[in-house]
Scaffold this motif. Structure first.
Motif, PDB file in Angstrom:
ATOM      1  N   LEU A  20       3.300  -7.255   1.673  1.00 58.78           N
ATOM      2  CA  LEU A  20       3.915  -7.525   0.383  1.00 58.78           C
ATOM      3  C   LEU A  20       3.191  -8.686  -0.285  1.00 58.78           C
ATOM      4  O   LEU A  20       3.022  -9.752   0.318  1.00 58.78           O
ATOM      5  CB  LEU A  20       5.394  -7.893   0.553  1.00 58.78           C
ATOM      6  N   ALA A  21       2.777  -8.489  -1.536  1.00 59.23           N
ATOM      7  CA  ALA A  21       2.147  -9.548  -2.310  1.00 59.23           C
ATOM      8  C   ALA A  21       3.206 -10.534  -2.793  1.00 59.23           C
ATOM      9  O   ALA A  21       4.401 -10.225  -2.837  1.00 59.23           O
ATOM     10  CB  ALA A  21       1.400  -8.952  -3.497  1.00 59.23           C
ATOM     11  N   ASP A  22       2.750 -11.724  -3.180  1.00 60.70           N
ATOM     12  CA  ASP A  22       3.689 -12.755  -3.623  1.00 60.70           C
ATOM     13  C   ASP A  22       4.561 -12.274  -4.781  1.00 60.70           C
ATOM     14  O   ASP A  22       5.764 -12.562  -4.826  1.00 60.70           O
ATOM     15  CB  ASP A  22       2.923 -14.014  -4.047  1.00 60.70           C
ATOM     16  N   GLY A 184      13.991  -1.091  -4.815  1.00 59.65           N
ATOM     17  CA  GLY A 184      13.048  -0.893  -3.726  1.00 59.65           C
ATOM     18  C   GLY A 184      11.620  -1.084  -4.166  1.00 59.65           C
ATOM     19  O   GLY A 184      11.309  -1.117  -5.366  1.00 59.65           O
ATOM     20  N   HIS A 185      10.765  -1.209  -3.182  1.00 60.50           N
ATOM     21  CA  HIS A 185       9.332  -1.373  -3.448  1.00 60.50           C
ATOM     22  C   HIS A 185       8.551  -0.723  -2.316  1.00 60.50           C
ATOM     23  O   HIS A 185       8.787  -1.018  -1.139  1.00 60.50           O
ATOM     24  CB  HIS A 185       8.969  -2.857  -3.536  1.00 60.50           C
ATOM     25  N   VAL A 186       7.628   0.148  -2.668  1.00 65.14           N
ATOM     26  CA  VAL A 186       6.711   0.743  -1.706  1.00 65.14           C
ATOM     27  C   VAL A 186       5.403  -0.042  -1.767  1.00 65.14           C
ATOM     28  O   VAL A 186       4.791  -0.155  -2.835  1.00 65.14           O
ATOM     29  CB  VAL A 186       6.456   2.229  -2.004  1.00 65.14           C
ATOM     30  N   GLU A 191      -1.878  -4.009  -1.266  1.00 65.15           N
ATOM     31  CA  GLU A 191      -1.059  -4.931  -0.461  1.00 65.15           C
ATOM     32  C   GLU A 191      -1.314  -4.734   1.025  1.00 65.15           C
ATOM     33  O   GLU A 191      -1.405  -5.703   1.790  1.00 65.15           O
ATOM     34  CB  GLU A 191       0.425  -4.712  -0.793  1.00 65.15           C
ATOM     35  N   TRP A 192      -1.427  -3.470   1.449  1.00 62.99           N
ATOM     36  CA  TRP A 192      -1.719  -3.181   2.854  1.00 62.99           C
ATOM     37  C   TRP A 192      -3.062  -3.764   3.264  1.00 62.99           C
ATOM     38  O   TRP A 192      -3.186  -4.413   4.320  1.00 62.99           O
ATOM     39  CB  TRP A 192      -1.727  -1.666   3.084  1.00 62.99           C
ATOM     40  N   GLY A 239       3.020   3.814   5.826  1.00 56.02           N
ATOM     41  CA  GLY A 239       3.485   3.144   4.620  1.00 56.02           C
ATOM     42  C   GLY A 239       4.541   2.117   4.964  1.00 56.02           C
ATOM     43  O   GLY A 239       4.976   1.994   6.121  1.00 56.02           O
ATOM     44  N   PHE A 240       4.970   1.383   3.957  1.00 61.13           N
ATOM     45  CA  PHE A 240       6.019   0.383   4.161  1.00 61.13           C
ATOM     46  C   PHE A 240       6.882   0.323   2.913  1.00 61.13           C
ATOM     47  O   PHE A 240       6.374   0.193   1.794  1.00 61.13           O
ATOM     48  CB  PHE A 240       5.406  -0.996   4.436  1.00 61.13           C
TER      49      PHE A 240
END
Length: 248
Positions: A20-22, A184-186, A191-192, A239-240
């Motif tokens: 996850l980015a800032d 939500g956020h994928v 980011e990965w 994925g996350f």
């Protein structure tokens, strides 16, 4: 070299232990905290307390509790809380998250990238339910299969196909358990990649900077093994998703 020490070194430049980015973290926290100026937040598997410290800095009226099995990470969390001036508003507990109880329920419970501590998604939901105040929110981060995993992907993760589902099935299981996703956020490919390059790079750099340390070779080996598993295995397959949930 124990797993907890490897994780601490690997997350030196990426304290949020998830892809996850800032900006994504900020948006998720803003939605999770909502318009409330006061409240209590719990992080199950808090590590060095990155989520909690951000929440306390953003909302001076909130109090926080973190639980983790890594005592060294909790020590760093205490040091960071002191430096930020929020130490009086945070309590940190060195124990298995499965054993944590509290007499007062929480307005927000977090478990992002730590559902393995409970044995998976559904046991984590069950544990959080017992700790959440009426009307409270749960933010949970979980892996899912972007596509059918290859043998190389499974080997790279040390996983089995049943360890995760696809995004639709993961969300269906949450709904069937009586929760409603309200945000939500994928995690994106960018980011990965940033997370994995940071993870492997931080660990490898520590090994290069401390060549005489007895753990240097083990750290370098762990970084190389992780990079191999990611680039030649699960990149683009795992994925996350981070979802903000409410009870029906």
């Amino acid at each position: 070299m124990d797993r907890q020490r490897i994780s601490r070194l690997a997350h030196a430049h990426h304290p949020i232990a998830a892809p996850l980015a800032d900006g994504s973290v900020a948006r998720l926290l803003e939605r999770a905290l909502g318009g409330r100026e006061t409240g209590r937040v719990l992080d199950l598997g808090c590590g060095e307390g990155a989520w909690l410290l951000r929440a306390l800095t953003a909302r001076p009226g909130w109090r926080a509790v973190g639980v983790d099995v890594d005592e060294a990470a909790l020590t760093r969390a205490r040091e960071s809380a002191t430096a930020l001036g929020v130490a009086r508003r945070i309590g940190l507990h060195h124990r298995d998250a499965r054993e944590f109880t509290d007499r007062e329920p929480f307005d927000l419970v977090l478990c992002v990238g730590a559902t393995h501590a409970f044995g998976g998604l559904l046991p984590t939901l069950a544990a959080a339910r017992k700790l959440l105040a009426p009307g409270g929110r749960l933010m949970i981060g979980e892996g899912f299969w972007e596509r059918e995993p290859s043998r190389a992907a499974l080997d790279g993760l040390g996983a089995e196909p049943a360890d995760f589902a696809d995004l639709a099935t993961t969300t269906d299981r949450i709904l069937a358990d009586g929760w409603t996703p309200v945000y939500g956020h994928v995690s994106t490919d960018r980011e990965w990649d940033d997370y994995e390059f940071s993870w492997t790079g931080s660990l490898a750099e520590w090994a290069l900077d401390h060549p005489e340390h007895p753990d240097a070779a083990a750290a370098r080996e762990a970084a190389d093994r992780h990079r191999e598993g990611w680039l030649h295995g699960y990149r683009g397959t795992l994925g996350f998703v981070t979802q903000l949930l409410r009870r029906d």
